[in-house]
Design a protein around this motif. Structure first.
Motif, PDB file in Angstrom:
ATOM      1  N   VAL A 198      23.130  19.789  11.095  1.00 46.70           N
ATOM      2  CA  VAL A 198      24.029  20.359  12.108  1.00 46.70           C
ATOM      3  C   VAL A 198      25.230  19.453  12.312  1.00 46.70           C
ATOM      4  O   VAL A 198      26.399  19.904  12.344  1.00 46.70           O
ATOM      5  CB  VAL A 198      23.274  20.573  13.434  1.00 46.70           C
ATOM      6  CG1 VAL A 198      24.255  20.937  14.551  1.00 46.70           C
ATOM      7  CG2 VAL A 198      22.232  21.666  13.285  1.00 46.70           C
ATOM      8  N   ASP A 256      27.798  22.278  14.496  1.00 46.99           N
ATOM      9  CA  ASP A 256      27.200  23.605  14.577  1.00 46.99           C
ATOM     10  C   ASP A 256      27.087  24.174  13.163  1.00 46.99           C
ATOM     11  O   ASP A 256      27.743  23.696  12.229  1.00 46.99           O
ATOM     12  CB  ASP A 256      28.062  24.536  15.440  1.00 46.99           C
ATOM     13  CG  ASP A 256      27.279  25.749  15.935  1.00 46.99           C
ATOM     14  OD1 ASP A 256      26.066  25.820  15.622  1.00 46.99           O
ATOM     15  OD2 ASP A 256      27.866  26.576  16.645  1.00 46.99           O
ATOM     16  N   MET A 257      26.222  25.164  13.020  1.00 48.98           N
ATOM     17  CA  MET A 257      26.011  25.789  11.716  1.00 48.98           C
ATOM     18  C   MET A 257      25.950  27.294  11.892  1.00 48.98           C
ATOM     19  O   MET A 257      25.512  27.797  12.932  1.00 48.98           O
ATOM     20  CB  MET A 257      24.690  25.297  11.087  1.00 48.98           C
ATOM     21  CG  MET A 257      24.693  23.827  10.745  1.00 48.98           C
ATOM     22  SD  MET A 257      23.123  23.294   9.996  1.00 48.98           S
ATOM     23  CE  MET A 257      23.253  24.066   8.377  1.00 48.98           C
ATOM     24  N   TRP A 267      22.450  27.740   7.877  1.00 47.40           N
ATOM     25  CA  TRP A 267      21.083  27.332   8.240  1.00 47.40           C
ATOM     26  C   TRP A 267      20.055  27.903   7.277  1.00 47.40           C
ATOM     27  O   TRP A 267      19.076  27.226   6.932  1.00 47.40           O
ATOM     28  CB  TRP A 267      20.772  27.781   9.664  1.00 47.40           C
ATOM     29  CG  TRP A 267      19.412  27.275  10.107  1.00 47.40           C
ATOM     30  CD1 TRP A 267      18.276  27.989  10.213  1.00 47.40           C
ATOM     31  CD2 TRP A 267      19.089  25.947  10.435  1.00 47.40           C
ATOM     32  NE1 TRP A 267      17.238  27.203  10.601  1.00 47.40           N
ATOM     33  CE2 TRP A 267      17.721  25.903  10.749  1.00 47.40           C
ATOM     34  CE3 TRP A 267      19.841  24.756  10.524  1.00 47.40           C
ATOM     35  CZ2 TRP A 267      17.068  24.753  11.135  1.00 47.40           C
ATOM     36  CZ3 TRP A 267      19.181  23.614  10.907  1.00 47.40           C
ATOM     37  CH2 TRP A 267      17.802  23.594  11.199  1.00 47.40           C
ATOM     38  N   ILE A 276      17.093  26.773  15.069  1.00 50.97           N
ATOM     39  CA  ILE A 276      18.055  26.148  15.975  1.00 50.97           C
ATOM     40  C   ILE A 276      18.029  26.898  17.297  1.00 50.97           C
ATOM     41  O   ILE A 276      18.056  28.142  17.339  1.00 50.97           O
ATOM     42  CB  ILE A 276      19.471  26.145  15.392  1.00 50.97           C
ATOM     43  CG1 ILE A 276      19.553  25.177  14.197  1.00 50.97           C
ATOM     44  CG2 ILE A 276      20.497  25.742  16.453  1.00 50.97           C
ATOM     45  CD1 ILE A 276      20.934  25.104  13.581  1.00 50.97           C
ATOM     46  N   HIS A 304      20.367  27.015  20.705  1.00 47.92           N
ATOM     47  CA  HIS A 304      21.647  26.582  21.236  1.00 47.92           C
ATOM     48  C   HIS A 304      21.585  26.488  22.762  1.00 47.92           C
ATOM     49  O   HIS A 304      20.924  27.303  23.410  1.00 47.92           O
ATOM     50  CB  HIS A 304      22.751  27.560  20.829  1.00 47.92           C
ATOM     51  CG  HIS A 304      23.235  27.342  19.433  1.00 47.92           C
ATOM     52  ND1 HIS A 304      22.849  28.122  18.358  1.00 47.92           N
ATOM     53  CD2 HIS A 304      24.088  26.409  18.911  1.00 47.92           C
ATOM     54  CE1 HIS A 304      23.416  27.707  17.259  1.00 47.92           C
ATOM     55  NE2 HIS A 304      24.204  26.658  17.586  1.00 47.92           N
ATOM     56  N   VAL A 332      17.038  21.381  17.369  1.00 51.79           N
ATOM     57  CA  VAL A 332      16.348  21.847  16.165  1.00 51.79           C
ATOM     58  C   VAL A 332      14.875  21.886  16.537  1.00 51.79           C
ATOM     59  O   VAL A 332      14.351  20.926  17.100  1.00 51.79           O
ATOM     60  CB  VAL A 332      16.609  20.918  14.965  1.00 51.79           C
ATOM     61  CG1 VAL A 332      15.789  21.368  13.758  1.00 51.79           C
ATOM     62  CG2 VAL A 332      18.092  20.881  14.618  1.00 51.79           C
TER      63      VAL A 332
END
Length: 601
Positions: free
Chosen positions: A83, A89-90, A95, A116, A118, A233
């Motif tokens: 990440v 961020d991804m 991902w 992930i 957020h 994560v």
């Protein structure tokens, strides 16, 4: 009727009747103690070995749990690094590519997936939904709740088996929310309290594993972490699958259960399990700190453990020791019985020998008395022959002086006189031999110095020819026979010396504790070793032509006198080296009482 085991009294009677010596009883006791000691020691060693095996299995299982969780933590931090490497961020596609490269299903058995979550702050919710729906139009966040914090699951791979978790706001439930916020504020990986995963159709206990990531570079303090917290994560776990991937039950001889604050989340103690041991040899409870939670693990051994660690060595040692003990006891009892029989037989034999000895002694005394009386009675006719010979010699004196006298007649008469003298000496010697060890007078202390003076006078020796040495001044035991022994030895030394005028004789008497050690040594012609035994026999003499006549009884008297006191006479001599006669004499215990023949004369 059953025969009762012998009690203490029975054993006492058995020991008494068998005459088992105390030392044998001590041997039996010590042997039994050693057997029991070996059994106790072997049992203790076996118990220690089995306990160590259990501890090793326990530590292995606990260590595998810790090691596996650390490995999963590494996977989470790998996701965090991915990440951060993408600018904090991804996207959904990024991902997906990362998870595929991580090969979660192959490298991390027991894990349900990796995704992930957020952190959606106030005023960010609509923008967050637009971003997610641009990737997947059907994306939605659920369930609705009143908490100001929103923590929706954005991605999880593999998605097919975790589809129900996509969009789940973990902040809606206290266990999920509490662990997530603890991870964000500490910056460390955390797990949740026991939960039921939405993707687990069997509804068994599970948990979520979090690792936080942040947008800012400064996350050293709690405040900075709270301000820059972007998300987590995470990995969902079903405990049952986690433990199945950890270590197969079939490979273990211990079973365990796991509780989190009293809530059972995993249990292998199934009574239906073929390896279940209703009374395990070992049980132990271990507390394991796992990423903010305390797991209580209850370890118990199985039937397989019992079978694998059932050592019969201590029992075999005990049985073998008791068998040997029984054999030793049987052997000792048989020896005691044999000894008892031997003593009884020896007593009978001793009694018989004593009776025979008494009879033999009586017969010997009768024989000695007969010999003495016979020798005494022979003196009269021999004396008459000698007297008659002297008378004939006197009557024929004129004839012997005449010119026509036959010299053979005088020679024969002289020969008869010589044989009469020889016969007198022989009968006197036999009488003395028969009388050896017996005398009528009571023993009086014998002064050795006075005895030496008497011997010098009797044998015409100068003071330097007969010397007395040693640390004894007088003899008190059987002095009559002692004086005769020394007299015989000194007399022989003088009689058979090649040159009596140069004879030198040394008598030495030393105190040797309970006896006296005596030596009579001369400087005569000596005696060859092959004759050392022969000279002590009755009527045996080593006289050479031209030497004085001998009856051969003197040394026999010496031998008999010494042996009646339990000692022996030894001779140290060789031809031309003189002779050394040695014997011992008692300090106390005079000779036997007078016998009847001692008064005959």
């Amino acid at each position: 009727m059953m025969k009762s085991f012998p009690g203490t009294g029975s054993w006492h009677r058995l020991l008494r009747d068998s005459h088992l010596p105390l030392v044998h009883a001590l041997v039996i006791g010590l042997s039994l103690m050693m057997t029991l000691g070996a059994y106790v020691y072997a049992s203790a060693q076996t118990d220690t070995r089995i306990e160590n095996a259990f501890k090793a299995a326990r530590d292995q299982a606990a260590g595998l749990i810790s090691a596996r969780m650390e490995k999963y933590e590494d996977a989470l931090w790998a996701g965090v690094s991915a990440v951060q490497s993408h600018g904090g961020d991804m996207t959904y596609r990024q991902w997906k590519d990362f998870a595929r490269a991580l090969r979660v299903d192959q490298r991390y058995p027991g894990i349900n997936g990796i995704g992930i979550i957020h952190h959606v702050g106030p005023g960010q919710y609509n923008a967050y939904l637009r971003t997610r729906r641009s990737e997947r139009p059907e994306f939605s966040v659920y369930p609705a709740h009143d908490n100001s914090v929103r923590l929706p699951i954005s991605f999880i791979e593999p998605e097919d088996m975790n589809a129900a978790a996509v969009g789940l706001d973990v902040a809606h439930e206290s266990h999920r929310r509490k662990a997530a916020l603890a991870s964000s504020t500490t910056g460390e990986a955390r797990i949740t309290a026991p939960i039921v995963l939405v993707q687990d159709e069997s509804s068994t206990p599970g948990f979520l594993f979090y690792a936080p990531f942040y947008s800012g570079s400064d996350t050293a303090g709690r405040h900075e972490r709270e301000q820059s917290f972007d998300g987590l994560v995470y990995a969902p776990f079903v405990v049952r699958k986690l433990m199945a991937g950890l270590l197969s039950k079939e490979l273990r001889n211990v079973r365990f259960s796991i509780s989190d604050q009293g809530q059972l989340i995993y249990n292998e103690h199934d009574p239906e399990d073929p390896q279940h041991d209703p009374a395990p040899k070992f049980t132990e409870t271990v507390e394991l700190e796992v990423y903010g939670r305390t797991w209580t693990i209850d370890f118990r051994t199985t039937l397989g453990f019992r079978q694998a660690h059932s050592y019969s060595q201590p029992t075999l040692i005990l049985i073998g020791g008791l068998v040997i003990e029984a054999l030793v006891i049987s052997l000792l009892f048989m020896m005691a019985r044999s000894s008892q029989r031997a003593r009884a037989y020896a007593a009978r034999v001793t009694t018989d020998l004593q009776e025979k000895s008494v009879k033999l002694e009586k017969a010997n005394e009768e024989l000695e008395q007969f010999v003495y009386i016979t020798s005494h009675d022979l003196k009269t006719p021999v004396r008459s022959i000698g007297t008659l010979t002297e008378m004939i010699q006197e009557d024929l004196e004129d004839y012997f002086r005449s010119a026509d006298a036959d010299p053979e007649v005088a020679a024969n008469l002289a020969r008869i006189s010589e044989r009469v003298d020889r016969m007198n000496e022989l009968t006197q010697g036999v009488m003395e031999y028969a009388r050896t060890g017996k005398h009528s007078s009571e023993d009086k202390p014998l002064c050795l110095g006075r005895m030496a003076e008497t011997l010098r006078s009797d044998f015409g020796l100068a003071g330097s020819q007969l010397e007395l040495h040693g640390n004894v001044a007088q003899i008190a035991a059987d002095t009559f026979n002692f004086a005769r022994v020394v007299e015989n030895l000194v007399g022989n030394a003088v009689k058979y010396h090649p040159s009596p005028d140069t004879a030198k004789i040394t008598v030495r008497v030393e105190d040797a504790g309970l006896r006296y050690d005596v030596s009579v040594r001369d400087n005569g012609a000596g005696i060859a070793p092959e004759y050392h035994r022969k000279i002590f026999e009755v009527f045996q003499t080593l006289r050479c032509p031209g030497q004085p006549e001998s009856t051969g009884i003197g040394l026999a008297i010496v031998k008999k006198s010494v042996e009646r006191h339990g000692f022996e006479v030894t001779l140290h001599s060789d031809t031309g080296k003189g002779a050394d006669f040695r014997f011992s004499w008692p300090k106390a215990g005079a000779g036997a009482p007078a016998a009847p023949q001692a008064q005959a004369a």
